[in-house]
Design an enzyme around this catalytic site. Structure first.
Site, mmCIF file in Angstrom:
data_model
loop_
_atom_site.group_PDB
_atom_site.id
_atom_site.type_symbol
_atom_site.label_atom_id
_atom_site.label_comp_id
_atom_site.label_asym_id
_atom_site.label_seq_id
_atom_site.Cartn_x
_atom_site.Cartn_y
_atom_site.Cartn_z
ATOM 1 N N GLU A 85 9.897 0.973 10.620
ATOM 2 C CA GLU A 85 10.883 2.030 10.350
ATOM 3 C C GLU A 85 10.154 3.339 10.592
ATOM 4 O OE1 GLU A 85 13.924 1.427 9.874
ATOM 5 O OE2 GLU A 85 14.093 -0.519 8.897
ATOM 6 N N LYS B 4 0.835 -1.204 0.000
ATOM 7 C CA LYS B 4 0.000 0.000 0.000
ATOM 8 C C LYS B 4 0.865 1.247 0.000
ATOM 9 C CE LYS B 4 -1.842 2.560 3.122
ATOM 10 N NZ LYS B 4 -1.776 3.855 2.391
HETATM 11 P P1 NAD Z 1 2.102 7.946 8.427
HETATM 12 O O1 NAD Z 1 2.423 7.120 9.608
HETATM 13 O O2 NAD Z 1 1.012 8.925 8.529
HETATM 14 O O3 NAD Z 1 1.724 7.008 7.173
HETATM 15 C C1 NAD Z 1 2.556 5.992 6.713
HETATM 16 C C2 NAD Z 1 1.723 4.958 5.996
HETATM 17 O O4 NAD Z 1 0.846 4.329 6.927
HETATM 18 C C3 NAD Z 1 0.829 5.510 4.891
HETATM 19 O O5 NAD Z 1 0.786 4.615 3.809
HETATM 20 C C4 NAD Z 1 -0.521 5.578 5.574
HETATM 21 O O6 NAD Z 1 -1.610 5.489 4.678
HETATM 22 C C5 NAD Z 1 -0.466 4.343 6.460
HETATM 23 N N1 NAD Z 1 -1.393 4.372 7.595
HETATM 24 C C6 NAD Z 1 -1.895 5.455 8.241
HETATM 25 N N2 NAD Z 1 -2.729 5.059 9.232
HETATM 26 C C7 NAD Z 1 -2.750 3.692 9.198
HETATM 27 C C8 NAD Z 1 -3.414 2.702 9.983
HETATM 28 N N3 NAD Z 1 -4.243 3.020 10.985
HETATM 29 N N4 NAD Z 1 -3.206 1.404 9.686
HETATM 30 C C9 NAD Z 1 -2.362 1.057 8.698
HETATM 31 N N5 NAD Z 1 -1.709 1.949 7.913
HETATM 32 C C10 NAD Z 1 -1.899 3.255 8.170
HETATM 33 O O7 NAD Z 1 3.494 8.591 8.009
HETATM 34 P P2 NAD Z 1 3.758 9.618 6.818
HETATM 35 O O8 NAD Z 1 3.256 10.926 7.256
HETATM 36 O O9 NAD Z 1 3.288 9.057 5.521
HETATM 37 O O10 NAD Z 1 5.365 9.579 6.753
HETATM 38 C C11 NAD Z 1 6.135 10.384 7.539
HETATM 39 C C12 NAD Z 1 6.741 9.619 8.703
HETATM 40 O O11 NAD Z 1 7.425 8.459 8.237
HETATM 41 C C13 NAD Z 1 7.779 10.404 9.455
HETATM 42 O O12 NAD Z 1 7.589 10.278 10.834
HETATM 43 C C14 NAD Z 1 9.097 9.749 9.066
HETATM 44 O O13 NAD Z 1 10.128 9.889 9.974
HETATM 45 C C15 NAD Z 1 8.692 8.349 8.864
HETATM 46 N N6 NAD Z 1 9.636 7.650 7.997
HETATM 47 C C16 NAD Z 1 10.516 6.764 8.538
HETATM 48 C C17 NAD Z 1 11.431 6.107 7.738
HETATM 49 C C18 NAD Z 1 12.390 5.113 8.299
HETATM 50 O O14 NAD Z 1 12.942 4.343 7.529
HETATM 51 N N7 NAD Z 1 12.628 5.066 9.580
HETATM 52 C C19 NAD Z 1 11.479 6.377 6.388
HETATM 53 C C20 NAD Z 1 10.582 7.289 5.868
HETATM 54 C C21 NAD Z 1 9.654 7.918 6.704
#
Ligand code: NAD
Length: 452
Positions: A230, A155
């Site tokens: 991650e 997804k």
């Molecule tokens: P997010 O947590 O809002 O979303 C990430 C993904 O999770 C999206 O695909 C979203 O649709 C999905 N999601 C949201 N709610 C969900 C639920 N209840 N159940 C299942 N899936 C769900 O994060 P974002 O705003 O897209 O990304 C930014 C964040 O990601 C930042 O905190 C960043 O640090 C982190 N990030 C970490 C890494 C790493 O490798 N450590 C890499 C990239 C980004």
């Protein structure tokens, strides 16, 4: 019932295309099809599976410019970054194409018989991807998962589905059987949540915010489902007074503002040893002002817009609370722009120091000695990456070993390499991706004893 999402170009705020979002029943159908495909995919001979992954890599390579162009428009990434990202998908596929023939088990001496271990694939793996690096993060999951004989449902983030959808089509073009890699654009709480609750999904690879990661981990606990997380970061760039200050100051903006700071590894804290503080800050200022923040469609752009109006407003909210010491520029226009900004502070309780801003903002603080630097760097719930600048390599190594983070670099801000392990300490994550062991994380180790 399906709904759709309007994908927007963040550099202009103009709509690009409507993408259908998968419903719950479409997600269930895709998981059932992936489960059915698993039986035949795991039976594909190692050499043939390797060949298919290499073919997938070469099809990606043939579409590099197209994939990069999609990311420039959908995510506002610069051309240089977007080309690197598409190339990273190709490289991950090629690297893990070496895995199927090398998933070795062991023969362990035991009395009365022979003992063997096998690495069996898990089944259907659910990969949930954020919007900041849509292509690499997808590939870091699907390349080793497929190599180990699993099928994948993936997804992408709602905001950035275009390259993932294209990669799903290219996999078919390369000859991967249907339902081996299925890309399902959809809402997190619908499609992503179903990956977590569906009993036939045997592992979740989640990359995203720490807040959502916690709920994913709790959801996985219900079925003791395997999970890799991650998550966020608040990483430090530690500059000692003996360092090459010119090199440290020239590189610091790229470590903080690459991808407009929307990088989990962003070195969003800069710690500078007090005797070098003034010189470092005076060298940092022209480096930040010189950053080419331009429309990402221009080849020379070094930083583009933020991903959305919401993200821009979040970042502005942080900046409203502080005094900006100096800032670079940003183009005018309707896109989601924020100029790269530097804040100097000695307040370790301020939000700008403690929270992941996920935008082009860096906070600079002086420190007194090595012990103080390590204490400041470790004073966070996160632990993803960090950099150390010093000419004393003994100290570089000592500090690298003392910082509680998964990925450190000395006298550089090395990007993630697909052939070295990547992951976080503390609330930055759980488990490791990439590197030589990644396929093992998509297997169960089985022990078989055969009596003489
Ligand atoms: P997010 O947590 O809002 O979303 C990430 C993904 O999770 C999206 O695909 C979203 O649709 C999905 N999601 C949201 N709610 C969900 C639920 N209840 N159940 C299942 N899936 C769900 O994060 P974002 O705003 O897209 O990304 C930014 C964040 O990601 C930042 O905190 C960043 O640090 C982190 N990030 C970490 C890494 C790493 O490798 N450590 C890499 C990239 C980004």
């Amino acid at each position: 019932m399906s709904t759709s999402w309007t994908v927007v170009d963040p550099s202009t705020a103009e709509p690009l295309v409507d993408v259908a979002l998968a419903s719950l029943s479409e997600t269930d159908d895709a998981i059932a099809a992936a489960h059915e495909a698993f039986a035949s995919w795991r039976a594909v001979s190692p050499g043939e599976r390797a060949g298919l992954l290499r073919r997938f890599a070469s099809v990606v390579d043939a579409h590099l410019e197209e994939l990069a162009g999609l990311e420039v428009r959908n995510a506002g990434h610069t051309w240089a970054n977007a080309r690197w990202e598409a190339g990273n998908v190709r490289d991950c596929l090629n690297y893990y194409a070496g895995a199927p023939e090398r998933l070795f088990g062991r023969q362990i001496p035991v009395p009365g018989g022979v003992d063997l271990t096998f690495h069996e694939p898990l089944g259907v793996v659910g990969i949930i991807v954020p919007w900041n690096f849509p292509m690499p993060i997808a590939a870091w999951g699907f390349a080793p998962a497929l190599a180990a004989g699993n099928t994948v449902v993936l997804k992408p983030a709602e905001l950035t589905p275009l390259t993932a959808v294209r990669l799903g089509a290219l996999a078919l073009e390369a000859g991967l059987p249907e339902h081996v890699l299925t890309v399902l654009p959809g809402a997190g709480p619908v499609v992503g949540d179903r990956f977590v609750t569906h009993p036939l999904v045997r592992k979740i690879c989640f990359t995203g915010s720490t807040a959502v990661g916690r709920t994913i981990m709790a959801g996985c606990a219900e079925q003791v489902k395997r999970v890799t997380l991650e998550l966020g970061g608040k990483s430090s760039n530690i500059v000692f007074a003996d360092a090459d200050l010119a090199a440290a100051a020239a590189s610091a903006p790229y470590a903080a503002f690459d991808n407009a700071g929307q990088d989990c590894c962003a070195r969003s804290r800069i710690l500078v040893e007090r005797p070098a503080y003034d010189e470092f800050v005076s060298r940092l200022e022209p480096a930040v002002r010189g950053l080419r923040v331009l429309d990402p469609r221009e080849e020379s752009s070094e930083m583009g817009p933020l991903i959305s109006a919401r993200q821009r407003d979040t970042v502005r909210g942080y900046l409203d609370e502080v005094e900006v010491a100096f800032a670079g520029s940003a183009p005018p226009g309707a896109g989601f722009w924020v100029a790269p900004s530097v804040v100097t502070t000695e307040d370790t309780s301020s939000r700008i120091w403690r929270e992941e801003v996920f935008g082009p903002v860096v906070a600079v603080m002086p420190f007194d000695d090595e012990v103080h630097a390590v204490a400041l760097a470790n004073d966070t719930d996160y632990g993803l990456s960090g950099s150390i600048f010093t000419r004393d390599l003994g100290r570089g190594l000592r500090v690298a070993r003392s910082v509680e983070a998964g990925n450190l670099s000395v006298n550089s801000h090395s990007a993630v390499r697909y052939w070295t392990p990547f992951g976080g300490y503390k609330q930055s994550g759980l488990g490791r991706e990439l590197g030589p062991d990644a396929p093992m994380a998509f297997t169960e180790e089985k022990n078989v004893f055969i009596a003489h």
